[in-house]
Scaffold this active site. Structure first.
Site, PDB file in Angstrom:
ATOM      1  N   SER A 130     -29.624 -24.338   1.475  1.00  0.00           N
ATOM      2  CA  SER A 130     -29.561 -23.363   0.392  1.00  0.00           C
ATOM      3  C   SER A 130     -30.937 -23.123  -0.192  1.00  0.00           C
ATOM      4  O   SER A 130     -31.751 -24.032  -0.307  1.00  0.00           O
ATOM      5  CB  SER A 130     -28.624 -23.848  -0.715  1.00  0.00           C
ATOM      6  OG  SER A 130     -28.594 -22.895  -1.773  1.00  0.00           O
ATOM      7  N   LYS A 184     -21.710 -26.978   1.330  1.00  0.00           N
ATOM      8  CA  LYS A 184     -22.473 -25.723   1.223  1.00  0.00           C
ATOM      9  C   LYS A 184     -21.544 -24.553   0.933  1.00  0.00           C
ATOM     10  O   LYS A 184     -21.886 -23.644   0.159  1.00  0.00           O
ATOM     11  CB  LYS A 184     -23.236 -25.473   2.533  1.00  0.00           C
ATOM     12  CG  LYS A 184     -24.002 -24.131   2.574  1.00  0.00           C
ATOM     13  CD  LYS A 184     -25.007 -24.023   1.446  1.00  0.00           C
ATOM     14  CE  LYS A 184     -26.026 -22.916   1.677  1.00  0.00           C
ATOM     15  NZ  LYS A 184     -25.517 -21.576   1.895  1.00  0.00           N
ATOM     16  N   HIS A 187     -20.716 -24.757  -2.688  1.00  0.00           N
ATOM     17  CA  HIS A 187     -21.925 -24.331  -3.397  1.00  0.00           C
ATOM     18  C   HIS A 187     -21.940 -22.802  -3.495  1.00  0.00           C
ATOM     19  O   HIS A 187     -22.174 -22.227  -4.566  1.00  0.00           O
ATOM     20  CB  HIS A 187     -23.166 -24.824  -2.649  1.00  0.00           C
ATOM     21  CG  HIS A 187     -24.453 -24.164  -3.051  1.00  0.00           C
ATOM     22  ND1 HIS A 187     -24.798 -22.890  -2.639  1.00  0.00           N
ATOM     23  CD2 HIS A 187     -25.479 -24.594  -3.844  1.00  0.00           C
ATOM     24  CE1 HIS A 187     -25.971 -22.556  -3.156  1.00  0.00           C
ATOM     25  NE2 HIS A 187     -26.398 -23.580  -3.885  1.00  0.00           N
ATOM     26  N   ASN A 188     -21.681 -22.131  -2.379  1.00  0.00           N
ATOM     27  CA  ASN A 188     -21.706 -20.677  -2.373  1.00  0.00           C
ATOM     28  C   ASN A 188     -20.568 -20.088  -3.185  1.00  0.00           C
ATOM     29  O   ASN A 188     -20.723 -19.032  -3.812  1.00  0.00           O
ATOM     30  CB  ASN A 188     -21.653 -20.158  -0.938  1.00  0.00           C
ATOM     31  CG  ASN A 188     -22.980 -20.313  -0.220  1.00  0.00           C
ATOM     32  OD1 ASN A 188     -23.797 -21.160  -0.587  1.00  0.00           O
ATOM     33  ND2 ASN A 188     -23.201 -19.536   0.812  1.00  0.00           N
ATOM     34  N   GLU A 191     -21.662 -20.230  -6.617  1.00  0.00           N
ATOM     35  CA  GLU A 191     -22.691 -19.186  -6.738  1.00  0.00           C
ATOM     36  C   GLU A 191     -22.037 -17.821  -6.969  1.00  0.00           C
ATOM     37  O   GLU A 191     -22.485 -17.041  -7.827  1.00  0.00           O
ATOM     38  CB  GLU A 191     -23.522 -19.174  -5.465  1.00  0.00           C
ATOM     39  CG  GLU A 191     -24.610 -18.128  -5.382  1.00  0.00           C
ATOM     40  CD  GLU A 191     -25.269 -18.140  -4.015  1.00  0.00           C
ATOM     41  OE1 GLU A 191     -25.409 -17.055  -3.416  1.00  0.00           O
ATOM     42  OE2 GLU A 191     -25.651 -19.235  -3.537  1.00  0.00           O
TER      43      GLU A 191
END
Length: 476
Positions: A130, A184, A187-188, A191
């Site tokens: 990232s 990940k 995480h996105n 986001e």
């Protein structure tokens, strides 16, 4: 000539920047691209880093250039192209060589690839990276999933290139097979929620308070000096203050209101639903992007329905309302992060990953898109209680929720009364109100399910009767 410590296939924007980062940190790297001209161009433009780079024009040359066991980063388009590249590589590899998918892969694809390689002597790492183009070049946050011995082979290189937060490298081995790519993905998802909430606050300032892009940029700039300090708030100020070189107008006012998405947000929602964990802020953000994409339908609907007849958006005390907006955004962010970490905790149980929550928060503090001062507090909270049921019931975050709850409630109410859409902010409020209420309303749903489908229910008094006295009404 000494062999390279690591190899990389795919010299697009991300691959090129990652390769330069690896070379700059003193690691010799072999590079290969399907198009030979791209390899030659990359090497020619590498300047003083050329001594750390071994440009290769064939797969055979590339594999031979790397010290065994060979770690090879594959930085190409996710999905089938990765499978194809792996098949091309396999005939040239030896026992314990490691193929590393560093793209935005679906973690289920990563798990499948692990299974496919289990009897081959080869192994695999699913690596979430990232930070975008800038992070790849100067220091990303790196989330590694795979066998621990594979991690140890690449630990030195990855630690050298990762972002640093107070000298602490933002990279970690998180568990077996798909753990890195799953983290990940979440995480996105967070986001997506964070960006949508910022956009909703922007909408209130633009359409409610009639502020210009530059004025709104000033507001975000002020907030970035306080508890909302983060990369996304920082760049929001910059994009709002940027002028179009052609017209001189704020560039943001000339950008079409259609948001793209590449799938990671959707995957977050799907996995949360599969595991029965509410991730309502992420769901709202993904849905908002989908609605944004149907621009022509929205324009047609406005002609038919018109905008809500709510009159002028009025605020008695603008300064006080701006403080409410700041607190509301903080509260909503807490909700989004809490949901994301809850999804990861459940995935850790289901896939036997033993995901280290404090470590995940720690490696997100720099390099990644959702980096913020906020993550320091999350790291501390999970360090004190790694197995807490939900972030919002830790002492520090419970206090923050109590402090900001009223502001979020006032902002969502003002937006609703003013006809301004705030789906992510509203979802965060609904999440808090549902999660904190010991006696909800699902008893009615269970009664309905028993009435039409005889699904049964549990009783608050513990009695053995698990069906209602609906009688012949069942077939009414």
């Amino acid at each position: 000539m000494a062999q390279a410590e690591i190899g990389l296939i795919g010299l697009g924007v991300m691959g090129s920047n990652l390769a330069l980062n690896i070379a700059e940190k003193g690691n010799k790297i072999a590079v290969f691209n399907r198009t030979v001209d791209a390899t030659r161009k990359f090497y020619a433009e590498a300047g003083e880093l050329q001594s750390q780079i071994v440009p290769c024009e064939t797969i055979e040359e590339f594999v031979a250039a790397i010290r065994p066991p060979r770690p090879i980063i594959i930085m190409i388009k996710a999905g089938e192209p990765v499978d194809q590249q792996m098949e091309l590589l396999k005939p040239y590899l030896e026992n314990n060589d490691i193929m590393i998918d560093a793209g935005n892969a679906n973690f289920r694809d990563t798990m499948r690839r692990f299974d496919n390689l289990k009897d081959s002597g080869l192994t695999f790492i699913g690596m979430g990276v990232s930070g975008g183009e800038e992070g790849a070049r100067h220091g990303p946050s790196i989330m590694v999933g795979g066998k621990e011995e594979s991690w140890k082979r690449v630990e030195k290189v990855l630690t050298s290139i990762a972002a640093k937060y107070n000298e602490d490298p933002c990279v970690a081995w998180l568990g077996e097979n798909g753990a890195g790519h799953f983290v990940k993905t979440i995480h996105n998802g967070i986001e997506y929620a964070d960006m949508q909430m910022i956009a909703e606050i922007y909408g209130i300032l633009r359409d409610g308070l009639k502020m210009s892009a530059t004025e709104i940029g000033e507001v975000f700039g002020t907030w970035n000096k306080g508890r909302l300090n983060s990369y996304l708030i920082e760049i929001t100020e910059k994009v709002l203050k940027a002028a179009d070189p052609i017209t001189g107008k704020p560039i943001v006012d000339l950008i079409l209101d259609k948001a793209g998405q590449k799938g990671t947000g959707k995957w977050s929602v799907i996995e949360a639903q599969n595991m029965g964990i509410p991730a309502t802020a992420i769901e709202a953000a993904v849905a908002a992007r989908s609605i944004s994409s149907v621009k022509s339908e929205r324009e047609a609907a406005e002609k038919v329905l018109g905008l809500p007849a709510v009159g002028e958006f009025k605020v008695a005390d603008k300064a006080a309302f701006l403080k409410d907006l700041e607190s509301a955004l903080l509260a909503a962010k807490i909700g989004a992060y809490a949901q994301g970490f809850a999804v990861m905790a459940q995935a850790s149980r289901e896939f036997n990953w033993n995901l280290p929550m404090p470590t995940i928060a720690r490696i997100w503090r720099a390099g990644c898109i959702i980096r913020s001062v906020f993550l320091d507090e999350i790291t501390t909270a999970f360090t004190k209680d790694p197995n807490v049921a939900n972030l919002i019931v830790t002492p520090a975050f419970a206090d923050m929720v109590k402090e900001t709850d009223g502001a979020l409630r006032r902002v969502v109410s003002a937006a609703a009364l003013g006809g301004l859409p705030v789906p992510a902010l509203a979802s965060a409020l609904g999440y808090f109100d549902s999660y904190r209420r010991g006696r909800g309303t699902a008893n009615v749903i269970q009664a309905q399910r028993d009435f039409f489908g005889a699904h049964g229910f549990d009783r608050v008094d513990g009695a053995d009767a698990h069906h209602g006295p609906w009688g012949s009404g069942l077939n009414a």
